[in-house]
Design a protein around this motif. Sequence first.
Motif, PDB file in Angstrom:
ATOM      1  N   THR A 113       2.545 -32.656  27.834  1.00 44.10           N
ATOM      2  CA  THR A 113       1.522 -31.987  28.762  1.00 44.10           C
ATOM      3  C   THR A 113      -0.062 -32.880  27.593  1.00 44.10           C
TER       4      THR A 113
ATOM      5  N   LYS B  81      -2.535 -35.441  29.877  1.00 43.09           N
ATOM      6  CA  LYS B  81      -3.728 -34.949  29.581  1.00 43.09           C
ATOM      7  C   LYS B  81      -4.883 -36.011  29.557  1.00 43.09           C
TER       8      LYS B  81
ATOM      9  N   ARG C  72       0.338 -24.660  32.317  1.00 46.90           N
ATOM     10  CA  ARG C  72      -0.694 -25.519  31.688  1.00 46.90           C
ATOM     11  C   ARG C  72      -0.859 -26.707  32.086  1.00 46.90           C
TER      12      ARG C  72
ATOM     13  N   THR D  92      -3.377 -28.602  33.869  1.00 50.82           N
ATOM     14  CA  THR D  92      -4.301 -30.331  33.436  1.00 50.82           C
ATOM     15  C   THR D  92      -4.008 -31.569  34.196  1.00 50.82           C
TER      16      THR D  92
END
Length: 709
Positions: free
Chosen positions: A260, A264, A298, A302
Amino acid sequence: MVETCAMVGCFAENCDNYLTVDLEPEDFSGGSTSRSSRATEPRERVRVDVSRDMKRLRVFDGSSFEGPSPRSAKFKRRIARYFPGSATAADERLDAEARGVKEVREAPASIEVVEEPDEPPFAEAATNDEPDEKPNAAKTGDEVEPVPYSSLAALDEGMARIMKSNRKRSRDAQTLLKRAVKTKEIKFFNRIIKDFGNDKQMGFAEEAFRRIGDAGLSPTVYSYTNLLNACVRVGELDRARKVWDDMIAAGVDPNEVTYTVLVKGLAQDGLLAEAARTVRDMTAQSRAGVEGVAPNVRTFSTLLRNCVRHADPGVADECIAAMRDADVKPDVASFEYLLKARCAAMDAKGAWAVVDDMDREYLEVPPQAHAALATVSSLTGDVEKARSACEAARQAVKDNGAGTVEDDGAGELFGSRGGYGSDSDEPKAANEQVKGRKKDKRHSQQQQQQQQQEEASKSVQQFLKLRNSDALRQVEEVEKFLALGDDFVKEVAAVVNRGPESESSPVLIVEGAANVKKPLCFKEVFGNDLPVRLEVCSGHGDWVTERAQRDEGKANWLALEMRRNRIRMTWAKAVRRRLDNVALLCGMAHEMMGAHVPSGSLTEVYVNYPDPPEWVGSSQCLVDQAFLRDAHRSLKPGVGHLTLVTDDPNYAMRMCRELSKVLRLFKPTEHGGKPFKSGVPEGYGGSYFDEMWKNGRQNDRYYIRYKRV
C-alpha cells in the motif's frame, strides 16, 4: 566522533564561523623546530572553515538545527577546550580563574575566532546595482556565500522560533537514537523509524534503520515498511524503490501495508498505471495462496485519492471495478474520490451516478461531495440540480454536527502539540505533575494513552470543521454564480460543455513540456500586447482569477500549476468569471517555464504559498538556483520583479539564502536591503486556505520581493 564534533563548532548550513590558524613549518613537515627559530620564521595564516568539519554532526537532517552563536558563552567554552591557544581561550581562562576553576592547558597553536560582522551581508549588496566580485564567489562568478540563518532569524521572531524548535527536534531525535542502540530491541527501532517518517525527518529515519545493524539486529518487514513510508511521505520515490529492492534482496517478503505504501508513492508521483498494476499483482498473489498481501480498502483509497489529484476518472473507474473483483467493499471515502475524479473531468452525469451507488449501499454523502456536485452541475448548466446539491450540502453540515471553523475561530486547529517535536521541553501532562512526586508507571502510561486518544478525537473534529467550512465556501460561490441569471449560466455552460481542449475555449490550457518546438507567442494567445504576469503554484486559482479580473484591459496572466485537477478548477473559475486574459500551464515549473515562456517576456513572476520542501535534504524544492535563473531569463530587464510569499519560516529563510547567492541577478526592494518583509501588504489578496491558517493562529507571513538586475 560525533559528540566531539558537536563540542567544536557549528553547522555549515546554518552558521558561518571560521578559525584563522597560524601554521608553522613543522605543521607540514612533521619535524621539530626550536622555539627561538620559530619566532623568526614566517608563519602562514590559513582561514579554516570549522563548520566544514562539522558535517558529520549533520548526519541526519542538515539544517534542522545550528550550533551555538560564536558570541555565546557555550561557544567560547568549547573553543577554549579544543583550541586552548586561541584568543577566546585566553578570555575563558581569565573567567575560569575568577571562578576558581583549574586553568586550561596551554597549546602552541595560535588560533582566533573570526566572528560574523554586525552588519548582515545583504546590506552591502543593497547599495550597489552591480556589486563588485566577492572574494567568496563561486566558480560561476555570480554566486556568493548565502546569508547565514542566524542573520535572518535575528530579523524575525517567527524564524527565531522555528530555529529553536528545529534544534529541539534534533536533540530529541538523537536522544532516541542513542536509546535505541542501548536497548537493542527491534521493536523500538521500528517505532522510532515510523515516528521519524511521520514527522518527515527522513535523515533520522535512514540513520535509525542503519543503526539496526550496528546494534547486531536484522531489519524486519516492519523496519522496511516504515522506512519505505518515510521515503514516500517526503516524495522520494527513487529512494523508496531502492528500499523496496533492498528488502527483496534481503529475502524479506512485503505485506499488504508495504504494498500500500508503494502504491501511494507511485500514485502521488503520477504513475497511476503502474500503481494500478501493483494493486492487481496484490490480488493475483493473494489468489495464488500468498498470505498477507491481499489489497484492502485503504490500498484502493490510496490509488483513488491520487486519481482525483491527476483528474483521471478512467483509472478511478478501473480501481472501483478492481475493488469489487477483489471482494473489497467501497466505503464513503472511496465513493467520494470517484465522485470528485468525475467532477474534475466535468462529468456531471457520472458524478450523480456515484450518489445513486452510495444510496444503494446506504452510505451518507459527505458535505464536500455535495459541494462538488453543486459546482459541476452549475458549470454544466443544470441549475435545478445545482441548487439541490447546495441545499444537501448545507443539510449535511448540520447533520454531521462538527460545525465549522468560523464557529470558534479554529482556536486549536493548527496549534502546536506538546511532546516530541514541539517547542515545549516536556509534554503538558508532565508539566502539571508535582515536582519531586513519584508516579506509578502504569498509571502514567494510561494517562498518556488517554491524552493521545483525546488529541486524536479533537483532531478528527477539527478536520471535519475544516471540510465543512470548505464545502460551505464552495456552496456560496455556486449560489453567487447562479444569482447572475439563467442566461449568464447558459453562456458559461456552453463553453464548459465544449471542454477545455476546445479551440473555442477562451482560456488556453497547455499541458506538459515534451515535444515543444518553440515558446508561446503571447500576442497570439491573448490577442494583444499587454504586459504578461505569471503566478507559479496557482493552486485552486482563487488569487490569479481575482487578479486577472482586476487587470482586465491592463494585463494578461499565466497560471502555472503541476496538479491537473487544480488546473481544471482554475479553468472553470476563469470561465465562470468570463475571463479572456488568462492562460494555464500544467506541469513542473522548471520544465514549463523553460519550454513555454519566452525570454524577457514577463513583467512579474509571483510564487504564492508554494509547498515547502518535505525535508531538509529534499531535491524537490521550487525556489532553487535553477528556478531563479529561469525567472531572471523570463523577466524583462530593469522592470521585471519576482515576488515570493510564504507562511513557512523555514522555507522563507531558504528562499532568502538562495536569493543572496545570486546578487547579480536580483536585488531586494525592501529599505536598507532587507531580504524580506514580515507580513503581506494590504490589498495583496489571498486564498480561502490562507484565511484558514490565520484563523488557526498561523500568522507568520513573509513577503519577499526582488527586482531583476
